[in-house]
Design a protein around this motif. Structure first.
Motif, short mmCIF file in Angstrom:
data_model
loop_
_atom_site.label_atom_id
_atom_site.label_comp_id
_atom_site.label_asym_id
_atom_site.label_seq_id
_atom_site.Cartn_x
_atom_site.Cartn_y
_atom_site.Cartn_z
N VAL A 176 0.81 -1.22 0.00
CA VAL A 176 0.00 0.00 0.00
C VAL A 176 0.85 1.28 0.00
O VAL A 176 0.58 2.20 -0.76
N PRO A 177 1.90 1.36 0.87
CA PRO A 177 2.72 2.58 0.82
C PRO A 177 3.23 2.91 -0.58
O PRO A 177 3.30 4.07 -0.98
N ARG A 178 3.53 1.88 -1.34
CA ARG A 178 4.05 2.12 -2.69
C ARG A 178 2.98 2.71 -3.60
O ARG A 178 3.26 3.58 -4.42
N ILE A 179 1.75 2.24 -3.42
CA ILE A 179 0.65 2.79 -4.23
C ILE A 179 0.38 4.22 -3.82
O ILE A 179 0.13 5.09 -4.66
N GLY A 205 2.18 12.16 6.11
CA GLY A 205 3.33 11.29 5.91
C GLY A 205 2.92 9.97 5.30
O GLY A 205 3.53 9.50 4.34
N ILE A 206 1.84 9.40 5.85
CA ILE A 206 1.38 8.11 5.35
C ILE A 206 0.90 8.25 3.91
O ILE A 206 1.22 7.43 3.04
N PHE A 265 5.05 7.10 3.17
CA PHE A 265 5.86 6.57 4.28
C PHE A 265 5.10 5.43 4.93
O PHE A 265 3.87 5.43 4.98
N THR A 266 5.84 4.46 5.47
CA THR A 266 5.18 3.44 6.27
C THR A 266 4.88 4.06 7.63
O THR A 266 5.33 5.16 7.92
N ARG A 267 4.14 3.36 8.46
CA ARG A 267 3.81 3.90 9.78
C ARG A 267 5.08 4.17 10.57
O ARG A 267 5.23 5.21 11.21
#
Lengths: 370, 543
Positions: free
Chosen positions: A81-84, B439-440, B444-446
């Motif tokens: 998901v972060p990549r999308i 950020g998310i 960015f990841t959490r």
């Protein structure tokens, strides 16, 4: 990263729903977004426009349905998901700039840390984008040193720095001073011209009409009506859409019989006028019209309850009184029905138009004003 | 479950021990004891009283101070036999309990009490140097002292009996008595012996006073110390001394933290319930002392007018020499300083990490860790650190051989963690969710959002509060003396017990604490400036 081939239907939403406990915000939404489309989402507050947008990049987890971006199922646990999200950025109502970073650093942190861009290159690109949104001279200012409009432009620039394919705008001008709205809208207009795919939740109707290729009217948790800006703004097909587009506020009052409380009703109508900030003359005319109209009905009031509705269109600044009563066909506007036609004369003297309609079992009288 | 029960039992035991030892106020009828011991002095005790009369003038109108004391304010050492005696014998008097001998002497000197009880032998030593004080009459009674052992360690007790018998027969014991007690010598005699049979952990109180235990040249010496060293040598073991609060000694022996107590331990019935005693090796007199002018009337007080102001500086210089230079006392201070700094820094590091973990649990969406963290914070904030420290030392690690410094780091760290967890939480919650969402949504990841966006801002927000908490931690470490850690405060106490000078050691310790706090605060200030973006830019602008 961008392969034209797989990017046909960019976003595909099917039967999306979202509930918070017992409250259903989104009932069932299906939508397909093509590349280059600019879609405005309008609708009354509290109908889940923002929630819908936040579901699209999983800031809110949908309760049901599916979301596919470039064919990838977002709700699949295996999806990155972060990549999308890197390809589908979001601009918020409250800007949400990173307070500890300068404007330029707000633009470079993502590309450097997420796209692995070289710091120098990221700064160069950042400056270019800041120039594009007209804020190159504010590059080394911190967010709390910028005005609202400048902050929002930096926030848009921050999205652009990630070179996204889609940008989601969540009421980008709602938190701004009226004087600053236009600078932000100008930037978004420019992006639209350049072919950026965008979904915009907005209350700026003129802007939505200008910039969009498609308008969605969201109400009651569904896409209530959708179409081109022309269809939605000039010729809305459904009542709620029309009421929303014309910014119609209405007041309803039910009269049970001939012995109704005139003073209580007048007080309520006054309060309604107060709320809509109507001029004194319109207010006076409105009260007079209602009183005379009821005079015209006379003993007819005893046959069935009379539904009185006063509607005010902010857009056209016009008033409309509708009186509906079920029963035998009866047109109170016919002079034959009365002994004296003074009331009728007064009504036709003040009103722009007065019409009678027979709709099924109902007699409807419409009086338009102003 | 069983473990919990045994902890609970140990906790109860600790509470009882501390209660008995700290307040031992007539739980047992002690009258019999006075009778039975009063006239059983060894022969040299008489000789020693003779010595008193030669060297120090015992003043006062009567030989028995009983009448004189009847309605006075009397100072005693908390938990000592004097305490019990004074309460019983002088119901009209006001009994004030002090924690250390030096406090007791200061109380007499500053007029906070009219007279005080203390060990006759130590008083003799004290009065040799201090002309303001005088004994009131003869010793009131005497108490046998012995060596304490864990009740289950009967072998060691029997061995000590054999050892004592041997050195009494070969004259070594009399030699020690004459050197330490009669001549008031502070010279040590090196004790040679094999160390092949392991270690003998000896509990003692370093500020007991001459002739029994003092600290000289940064090591403990005295009658008790030499006796313990000789015993260890006799066993072929290495003597390891643990310097503790007097009130903690018996608890430490009964929980096997130490093997034996060599600390002029008076043999009383209450203590016999907790530990086993050797046969008495000495009889201690109990005497009353007071300001000379209060006891002997106007003529003694007259010659004591204050000198000129210039003597103040002379006083400071002598104070510095006596309290810092003499007998290398600065080494004591340096060691204490080092210990305080080490405990402060390690505890704050451990506490910060622990606080971060507790904070993460507290903010978890799952109820279980959140409730656990809430509980932890509530409990740790609700317990005084001193009690926590003692619980961890005497209960949790009762049967584990663990460095007291490590225990201090754990206890202070646990306490610090409870506070920092809440500080962290307010810091994180103070940063609007919008920035995390931005950020998310940027991709960015959490974790990435937390590290790059929330954390840098949080650090800057919490630093002012964190600094305050950290400084109070530094000062809080001054209680580690309770578990036999010799920190800065304890070093000051030891010096005070030798010089009976309140001003110099206390002021010096205060200044040193201030300097530590100030220095560490500067470090945190630097961090605060480094994380303040505006400050960073100003610097960049100047460069």
């Amino acid at each position: 990263m961008q392969t034209e081939k797989g990017w046909q239907g960019m976003i595909q939403v099917t039967h999306l729903s979202k509930t918070y406990g017992d409250v259903t915000v989104l009932k069932d939404i299906s939508l397909q977004v093509e590349k280059g489309e600019v879609i405005s989402i309008i609708g009354p507050s509290g109908t889940g426009k923002s929630t819908f947008l936040r579901c699209l990049n999983l800031l809110e987890r949908p309760s049901g349905g599916s979301i596919r971006v470039d064919g990838i199922d977002l709700l699949d646990k295996k999806s990155d998901v972060p990549r999308i999200r890197q390809r589908m950025n979001m601009v918020f109502q409250s800007f949400n700039l990173f307070a500890h970073l300068t404007a330029l650093e707000n633009l470079t942190t993502g590309p450097v840390r997420l796209l692995g861009m070289d710091k120098h290159q990221a700064e160069q690109q950042g400056m270019e984008i800041l120039k594009l949104v007209g804020l190159a001279e504010k590059a080394h200012h911190y967010p709390d040193e910028l005005s609202g409009g400048q902050k929002q432009r930096v926030a848009i620039a921050r999205c652009l720095a990630m070179q996204p394919e889609i940008i989601l705008f969540d009421e980008p001008t709602s938190a701004l001073d009226p004087t600053m709205v236009s600078e932000v809208l100008a930037v978004i207009r420019r992006l639209a011209k350049e072919g950026m795919t965008m979904l915009i939740v907005t209350h700026e109707m003129d802007f939505a009409r200008d910039v969009s290729s498609r308008v969605l009217y969201l109400d009651q948790g569904v896409i209530y009506e959708e179409g081109t800006p022309h269809q939605i703004f000039e010729d809305p097909q459904k009542d709620r859409t029309r009421a929303f587009i014309n910014r119609i506020r209405s007041f309803n009052y039910c009269i049970d019989g001939p012995d109704y409380d005139l003073y209580a009703m007048n007080a309520e109508i006054e309060a309604f006028c107060e709320k809509q900030i109507l001029p004194r003359k319109s207010r006076h005319n409105l009260l007079l019209l209602v009183e005379e109209l009821l005079q015209v009905y006379g003993q007819q009031l005893g046959t069935a309850p009379l539904e009185l509705r006063i509607a005010y269109s902010e857009k056209h600044s016009s008033l409309e009184i509708t009186a509906e009563q079920t029963g035998e066909p009866y047109n109170p506007l016919e002079p034959a029905a009365h002994d004296d036609d003074l009331s009728l004369k007064i009504i036709s003297g003040i009103a722009r138009t007065v019409t009678y309609q027979r709709l099924g079992q109902t007699n409807r009288v419409t009086v338009a004003l102003g | 479950m069983n473990k919990m029960l045994s902890y609970l039992a140990a906790l109860l035991l600790l509470v009882v021990l501390v209660a008995v030892d700290l307040t031992s106020s007539g739980i047992n009828d002690t009258e019999e004891r006075w009778k039975s011991f009063n006239f059983t002095r060894p022969c040299f005790a008489d000789a020693q009283v003779m010595q008193v009369k030669k060297s120090v003038q015992a003043v006062g109108t009567s030989d028995s101070p009983a009448e004189w004391l009847a309605n006075k304010r009397i100072g005693v050492l908390l938990g000592s036999v004097h305490d019990t005696y004074a309460i019983k014998q002088y119901p009209q008097a006001t009994i004030l309990q002090y924690k250390t001998p030096s406090d007791l002497v200061l109380a007499v000197k500053s007029g906070k009490v009219d007279a005080a009880f203390y060990t006759h032998e130590t008083l003799l030593e004290l009065l040799r140097h201090d002309t303001d004080l005088a004994l009131v009459g003869k010793p009131l009674f005497s108490v046998p002292i012995g060596v304490g052992f864990n009740k289950r360690n009967d072998t060691l007790r029997t061995q000590f009996g054999a050892f004592l018998k041997q050195i009494r027969e070969n004259g070594q014991f009399n030699d020690m008595v004459s050197r330490w007690i009669l001549q008031g010598s502070t010279q040590t005699v090196p004790v040679e012996g094999s160390r092949a049979n392991g270690r003998l952990i000896i509990g003692t109180v370093s500020d007991k006073g001459l002739p029994f235990t003092i600290v000289k040249d940064n090591r403990m010496i005295g009658f008790d110390i030499e006796l313990a060293e000789r015993f260890a040598a006799w066993l072929g073991k290495e003597p390891v001394f643990m310097d503790m609060e007097f009130g903690s000694l018996i608890a430490a022996a009964s929980t096997n933290k130490i093997d034996t107590i060599f600390s002029t331990l008076m043999i009383t019935d209450e203590r016999k319930k907790q530990i086993a005693f050797s046969e008495p090796y000495y009889e201690l007199g109990a005497s009353v002392f007071a300001l000379k002018k209060n006891v002997s009337g106007p003529e003694a007080g007259a010659d004591h007018s204050p000198s000129a102001v210039s003597s103040f500086f002379k006083g400071v210089v002598t104070g510095f020499q006596n309290n810092i230079l003499h007998e290398k006392r600065y080494l004591l201070i340096l060691d204490g300083l080092k210990t305080t700094v080490i405990i402060s820094i390690c505890a704050s590091l451990f506490g910060t990490l622990l606080g971060a973990a507790v904070c993460a649990m507290r903010m978890s969406r799952h109820p279980l860790p959140s409730v656990a963290a809430r509980g932890y914070i509530a409990v740790l904030r609700g317990i005084p650190v001193l009690v926590l420290l003692m619980l961890i030392f005497y209960v949790v690690f009762a049967s584990v051989n663990i460095s007291p410094i490590l225990v201090a780091v754990i206890a202070f760290g646990m306490n610090f963690g409870a506070y920092t967890a809440e500080i962290f939480r307010t810091g994180i919650e103070g940063i609007d969710r919008g920035q995390s969402e931005a950020g998310i949504s940027l991709g960015f990841t959490r974790t990435g959002t937390f590290m790059h966006i929330v954390l840098p801002q949080m650090v800057r927000r919490i630093l002012p509060v964190y600094k305050g908490e950290f400084i109070s931690l530094v000062k809080m470490t001054s209680i580690v003396g309770y578990i036999a850690v010799q920190d800065l405060t304890k070093a000051g106490d030891i010096i005070r017990s030798r010089t009976f000078d309140a001003f110099f050691p206390l002021v010096m310790v205060a200044i040193l604490y201030f300097l530590i706090s100030w220095g560490l605060m500067q470090a945190l200030d630097y961090l605060e400036r480094a994380t303040d973006p505006k400050c960073r830019r100003r610097k960049a602008g100047r460069a």
